[in-house]
Design an enzyme around this catalytic site. Sequence first.
Site, mmCIF file in Angstrom:
data_model
loop_
_atom_site.group_PDB
_atom_site.id
_atom_site.type_symbol
_atom_site.label_atom_id
_atom_site.label_comp_id
_atom_site.label_asym_id
_atom_site.label_seq_id
_atom_site.Cartn_x
_atom_site.Cartn_y
_atom_site.Cartn_z
ATOM 1 N N GLU A 1 -1.446 0.928 12.117
ATOM 2 C CA GLU A 1 -1.726 2.061 12.053
ATOM 3 C C GLU A 1 -1.825 3.674 13.061
ATOM 4 O O GLU A 1 -2.453 2.304 14.481
ATOM 5 C CB GLU A 1 -2.487 2.600 10.781
ATOM 6 C CG GLU A 1 -2.503 2.016 9.635
ATOM 7 C CD GLU A 1 -3.174 2.631 8.764
ATOM 8 O OE1 GLU A 1 -3.626 3.516 8.756
ATOM 9 O OE2 GLU A 1 -3.487 2.402 7.969
ATOM 10 N N LYS B 1 1.064 -1.538 0.198
ATOM 11 C CA LYS B 1 0.263 -0.035 -0.129
ATOM 12 C C LYS B 1 0.947 1.694 -0.044
ATOM 13 O O LYS B 1 2.570 0.993 -0.150
ATOM 14 C CB LYS B 1 -0.685 -0.467 1.217
ATOM 15 C CG LYS B 1 -0.113 -0.259 2.944
ATOM 16 C CD LYS B 1 -1.160 -0.433 3.881
ATOM 17 C CE LYS B 1 -0.380 -1.029 4.989
ATOM 18 N NZ LYS B 1 -1.928 -1.363 5.959
#
Length: 316
Positions: free
Chosen positions: A280, A160
């Site tokens: 995250e 990503k």
Amino acid sequence: MTLKVAIQMDPIQAIDIAGDSTFVLALEAQARGHALWHYEPRHLSFREGRVIAEARRLTVRRKTGDHFTLGDAEQLDLSTVDVVLMRQDPPFDMAYITATHILEHVHPKTLVVNDPASVRNAPEKLFVTHFPQLMPPTLISSDVAEIKRFRDRYEDIIVKPLFGNGGAGVFHITPGDENLNSLLELFSQRSREPLIVQKYLPAVRQGDKRIILVDGEPLGAINRVPAAGEARSNMHVGGRAEKSLLTDRDREICATIGPVLKEQGLVFVGIDVIGDYLTEINVTSPTGLQEVARFDGTQLEAAIWDVIEGKIAARG
């Protein structure tokens, strides 16, 4: 206590009032008697030592299609307000970074939430690397050979963009997938930024948990389950929100990162946890307040404003 609050956000006309966290933060502030102003990041300026914004007085209400009223535009000197909520959505690009530099000129005299310097220094997918013991195996690199070596080792991977958001550009590369080379070529043509590559976590099929921390304390969570045939759990791409409780591992993760968040002035943070791993730390414009409220009735926006008011009161 009555505060002057400026909200730096995307156009309020376009928000989804059923899910937007900034909207409920504004509702809660208004219910407490605070005066609100709205402006977009493009209306923020540094002029001869002053930080100003072309802002409008704001009134909000939970009424679909009629959820706000804006007053006339005025030049608002941000050193004269008590609080700035920095709530525009990513991408975390140079425009976003510039806004943090400008807001540093008024913070902390004007309390900016979250702290602009800490926001700048804590991009979601980079900040988490300071806690390697909590992360899945991760590579950040532009080196194609290094990425291939990582894939050879872990076989099943996620690729990503490093500064992406909302699940955009997230690819699941399975062991037999022959598209990695083409994918890396595509990314290199679009950007010079490194990619983030992680070992695929099968636990994502059971959900990607969003945990909300307020001033370093975990106060609520939801689980986001990917749709069938989808590797991403983001709700705007079909993920389904479910009620969730904190596990012992979740609490261990929060206990590790919470003091750092509080020290750095990161009042409202959303972290993502898959299985036993922190993936995250979202500090730019975290979401999830309304989803938590729908499942357990907890109004986390009230806790956020309690912390903000406490910080203002402590300064006298």
